[in-house]
Write a protein that holds these residues in place. Sequence first.
Motif, PDB file in Angstrom:
ATOM      1  N   LYS A 237      20.765 -16.244 -14.301  1.00  0.00           N
ATOM      2  CA  LYS A 237      20.663 -17.417 -15.209  1.00  0.00           C
ATOM      3  C   LYS A 237      21.649 -18.492 -14.778  1.00  0.00           C
ATOM      4  O   LYS A 237      21.300 -19.669 -14.645  1.00  0.00           O
ATOM      5  CB  LYS A 237      21.029 -16.981 -16.640  1.00  0.00           C
ATOM      6  CG  LYS A 237      19.854 -16.743 -17.541  1.00  0.00           C
ATOM      7  CD  LYS A 237      20.334 -16.220 -18.881  1.00  0.00           C
ATOM      8  CE  LYS A 237      21.149 -17.256 -19.642  1.00  0.00           C
ATOM      9  NZ  LYS A 237      21.785 -16.720 -20.846  1.00  0.00           N
ATOM     10  N   HIS A 257      16.466 -22.233 -23.003  1.00  0.00           N
ATOM     11  CA  HIS A 257      15.713 -21.899 -24.212  1.00  0.00           C
ATOM     12  C   HIS A 257      15.427 -20.399 -24.147  1.00  0.00           C
ATOM     13  O   HIS A 257      14.806 -19.918 -23.198  1.00  0.00           O
ATOM     14  CB  HIS A 257      14.409 -22.698 -24.264  1.00  0.00           C
ATOM     15  CG  HIS A 257      13.410 -22.129 -25.213  1.00  0.00           C
ATOM     16  ND1 HIS A 257      13.522 -22.274 -26.573  1.00  0.00           N
ATOM     17  CD2 HIS A 257      12.293 -21.394 -25.014  1.00  0.00           C
ATOM     18  CE1 HIS A 257      12.511 -21.661 -27.162  1.00  0.00           C
ATOM     19  NE2 HIS A 257      11.752 -21.108 -26.230  1.00  0.00           N
ATOM     20  N   HIS A 259      13.518 -17.071 -25.207  1.00  0.00           N
ATOM     21  CA  HIS A 259      12.258 -16.680 -25.854  1.00  0.00           C
ATOM     22  C   HIS A 259      12.557 -15.742 -27.021  1.00  0.00           C
ATOM     23  O   HIS A 259      13.243 -14.732 -26.846  1.00  0.00           O
ATOM     24  CB  HIS A 259      11.349 -15.956 -24.858  1.00  0.00           C
ATOM     25  CG  HIS A 259      10.747 -16.875 -23.838  1.00  0.00           C
ATOM     26  ND1 HIS A 259       9.510 -16.664 -23.283  1.00  0.00           N
ATOM     27  CD2 HIS A 259      11.194 -18.037 -23.307  1.00  0.00           C
ATOM     28  CE1 HIS A 259       9.237 -17.641 -22.435  1.00  0.00           C
ATOM     29  NE2 HIS A 259      10.252 -18.487 -22.418  1.00  0.00           N
ATOM     30  N   ASP A 273      14.123 -19.837 -20.509  1.00  0.00           N
ATOM     31  CA  ASP A 273      13.610 -20.951 -19.707  1.00  0.00           C
ATOM     32  C   ASP A 273      14.755 -21.914 -19.470  1.00  0.00           C
ATOM     33  O   ASP A 273      15.586 -22.134 -20.358  1.00  0.00           O
ATOM     34  CB  ASP A 273      12.528 -21.742 -20.467  1.00  0.00           C
ATOM     35  CG  ASP A 273      11.264 -20.920 -20.664  1.00  0.00           C
ATOM     36  OD1 ASP A 273      11.072 -19.950 -19.903  1.00  0.00           O
ATOM     37  OD2 ASP A 273      10.486 -21.258 -21.586  1.00  0.00           O
ATOM     38  N   GLU A 275      15.144 -25.664 -19.388  1.00  0.00           N
ATOM     39  CA  GLU A 275      14.318 -26.792 -19.823  1.00  0.00           C
ATOM     40  C   GLU A 275      14.963 -28.114 -19.419  1.00  0.00           C
ATOM     41  O   GLU A 275      16.191 -28.222 -19.334  1.00  0.00           O
ATOM     42  CB  GLU A 275      14.150 -26.779 -21.346  1.00  0.00           C
ATOM     43  CG  GLU A 275      13.325 -25.607 -21.842  1.00  0.00           C
ATOM     44  CD  GLU A 275      12.984 -25.707 -23.324  1.00  0.00           C
ATOM     45  OE1 GLU A 275      11.966 -25.135 -23.736  1.00  0.00           O
ATOM     46  OE2 GLU A 275      13.760 -26.346 -24.088  1.00  0.00           O
ATOM     47  N   GLN A 283      10.900 -29.583 -21.924  1.00  0.00           N
ATOM     48  CA  GLN A 283       9.840 -28.722 -21.398  1.00  0.00           C
ATOM     49  C   GLN A 283      10.389 -27.794 -20.332  1.00  0.00           C
ATOM     50  O   GLN A 283      11.365 -28.120 -19.662  1.00  0.00           O
ATOM     51  CB  GLN A 283       8.734 -29.576 -20.743  1.00  0.00           C
ATOM     52  CG  GLN A 283       7.985 -30.490 -21.670  1.00  0.00           C
ATOM     53  CD  GLN A 283       7.015 -29.767 -22.590  1.00  0.00           C
ATOM     54  OE1 GLN A 283       6.648 -28.616 -22.340  1.00  0.00           O
ATOM     55  NE2 GLN A 283       6.600 -30.425 -23.661  1.00  0.00           N
ATOM     56  N   GLU A 284       9.670 -26.675 -20.133  1.00  0.00           N
ATOM     57  CA  GLU A 284      10.106 -25.666 -19.164  1.00  0.00           C
ATOM     58  C   GLU A 284      10.082 -26.187 -17.726  1.00  0.00           C
ATOM     59  O   GLU A 284       9.130 -26.845 -17.316  1.00  0.00           O
ATOM     60  CB  GLU A 284       9.188 -24.443 -19.274  1.00  0.00           C
ATOM     61  CG  GLU A 284       9.455 -23.415 -18.207  1.00  0.00           C
ATOM     62  CD  GLU A 284       8.583 -22.165 -18.329  1.00  0.00           C
ATOM     63  OE1 GLU A 284       7.995 -21.924 -19.399  1.00  0.00           O
ATOM     64  OE2 GLU A 284       8.504 -21.433 -17.328  1.00  0.00           O
ATOM     65  N   GLU A 286      11.877 -23.885 -15.285  1.00  0.00           N
ATOM     66  CA  GLU A 286      11.980 -22.607 -14.563  1.00  0.00           C
ATOM     67  C   GLU A 286      12.118 -21.484 -15.576  1.00  0.00           C
ATOM     68  O   GLU A 286      12.721 -21.682 -16.630  1.00  0.00           O
ATOM     69  CB  GLU A 286      13.214 -22.651 -13.645  1.00  0.00           C
ATOM     70  CG  GLU A 286      13.588 -21.307 -13.066  1.00  0.00           C
ATOM     71  CD  GLU A 286      14.486 -21.384 -11.834  1.00  0.00           C
ATOM     72  OE1 GLU A 286      14.787 -22.512 -11.382  1.00  0.00           O
ATOM     73  OE2 GLU A 286      14.868 -20.312 -11.332  1.00  0.00           O
ATOM     74  N   GLY A 287      11.567 -20.316 -15.245  1.00  0.00           N
ATOM     75  CA  GLY A 287      11.703 -19.154 -16.131  1.00  0.00           C
ATOM     76  C   GLY A 287      12.540 -18.075 -15.459  1.00  0.00           C
ATOM     77  O   GLY A 287      12.401 -17.834 -14.256  1.00  0.00           O
ATOM     78  N   HIS A 289      13.347 -14.075 -16.051  1.00  0.00           N
ATOM     79  CA  HIS A 289      12.813 -12.990 -16.875  1.00  0.00           C
ATOM     80  C   HIS A 289      13.368 -11.633 -16.433  1.00  0.00           C
ATOM     81  O   HIS A 289      13.486 -11.388 -15.228  1.00  0.00           O
ATOM     82  CB  HIS A 289      11.285 -12.927 -16.746  1.00  0.00           C
ATOM     83  CG  HIS A 289      10.618 -14.255 -16.957  1.00  0.00           C
ATOM     84  ND1 HIS A 289       9.758 -14.810 -16.038  1.00  0.00           N
ATOM     85  CD2 HIS A 289      10.702 -15.139 -17.972  1.00  0.00           C
ATOM     86  CE1 HIS A 289       9.346 -15.985 -16.490  1.00  0.00           C
ATOM     87  NE2 HIS A 289       9.898 -16.218 -17.667  1.00  0.00           N
ATOM     88  N   THR A 325      13.221 -14.975 -11.029  1.00  0.00           N
ATOM     89  CA  THR A 325      13.469 -16.409 -11.250  1.00  0.00           C
ATOM     90  C   THR A 325      12.252 -17.137 -10.714  1.00  0.00           C
ATOM     91  O   THR A 325      11.876 -16.965  -9.559  1.00  0.00           O
ATOM     92  CB  THR A 325      14.749 -16.910 -10.540  1.00  0.00           C
ATOM     93  OG1 THR A 325      14.512 -17.000  -9.137  1.00  0.00           O
ATOM     94  CG2 THR A 325      15.949 -16.023 -10.808  1.00  0.00           C
TER      95      THR A 325
END
Length: 456
Positions: A237, A257, A259, A273, A275, A283-284, A286-287, A289, A325
């Motif tokens: 991150k 952001h 989830h 995300d 943002e 808005q997003e 990159e994610g 997870h 990523t």
Amino acid sequence: MTENAEKEQSPSPQKLAGPAQDLKDMADLVSLCKRRGFVFPSSEVYGGINACWDYGPLGIELKRNVKERWWRAMIDREDIEGVDAAILMHPRVWEASGHVAGFVDPLVDCKKCKSRFRADKLDAAVLASKKCPECGGELTEPRQFNLMFKTHMGPLEDTASVVYLRPETAQGIYVNFLNVQQSARQKVPFGIAQIGKAFRNEITPGNFIFRTREFEQMEMQFFVKPGSDVEWFEKWKQTRIQWHLDNGIRKAKLRFHEHGPGELAHYAKAAFDIEYEFPFGWQELEGIHNRTDFDLGRHQQFSGKKLEYFDEEAKERFLPYIVETSAGCDRTLLVALVDAYRFDGDRTWLSLHPTLAPYKVAIYPLMKKPELREYTDKVYMDVKKRFRATTDEAGSIGKRYRRQDEIGTPFGVTIDYDTLSNHTVTVRHRDSMAQERVSSENLVRYIEEKFEKWNG
Ligand code: ATP
């Protein structure tokens, strides 16, 4: 004082410059991108095709710079390897990944004006009222719509030959996990990076290149021992948001952001995300997870092949967890443009970070005179060996500066009559318009030093 560009005249003196403003209306950026050769509507001579765009001479340079920065940030590490997997994959891949059954968006149509919406992106009150936000007409019930593009492999269009255009690059990494680990002799934890095209039959594409049906992803999947996933997730991150900051993106325009339980994908233990605040809202971009062992577990189950890793030191076998990523390349490029766009009532410029700017330096003769041209060519050839550079002799010097400002070239270098006698040139800075006299012999070193400082 020389007769050169030291007193920069506005090419349009009737307009008054005020404080620099950010981009307010995406239409201004779309128009700049078309006019200056960053991005064109696809198949424009046929009227275009919805949500498909072509990159022009400057757009492709910018895109290559984005990709190169990402690739180097990944591949220069000892613990990451690269791959370039095929777009067309075995159809069972998409059953295992969950895309055949679950890569769906809920679609609602307006019966009157035929507008289409994603039910999950509509305001809850609008959805409950069943009234179209555009015209007040009646909305249909949500229908599930699979976003994968289907095609056929081979000459017969039967179901046995159905293949999909990949909707993400990640699966090409998962199925190659052991190939890469064994051939590159990597030990867990390690990652696999890939840049490539992905295709999604989006219900509501739009906002220029923000959401398109064909786009490029820059994905890195990091394989870790279960139990160390939370720590790696946190590291990635931070590493990823820092990468966007190092692209010169303003800190106040970026945020995480998280989830919530309702948003988490079926495979994810945690998801954040990154943002960006676009003119059309946060808005997003990159994610990141924590995908657990879901992916390798599913591919193991569907393929019948063991995908476990053997830890030689601990003498144990396990299925690694994956920290992903996933950034959109086109979206990163859009963020670079949106964040760099400045207008002061007179002048428009792109305050791009030098490593992203398509050209780093523009070199001009003050006037169209052979003796100035000759000197300019010498400087140009010299600078070009080190930086991507351009030269321009058409129009007033003020106009030439403005043309380069609009495409984000950080430095302009002007050769005038003083240059011929004392071998100094004028360096003009894009953002401040400040000018300095620099010895032409030291020019390359001068620019190098400025860029080094820029990079902090
Ligand atoms: P959304 O929910 O907005 O459709 P997503 O969460 O499905 O997006 P991911 O699957 O996480 O998106 O994709 C990873 C990244 O790929 C996104 O952060 C984005 O930068 C990029 N991306 C995804 N879909 C598109 C698209 N249609 N056009 C351009 N870039 C996209």
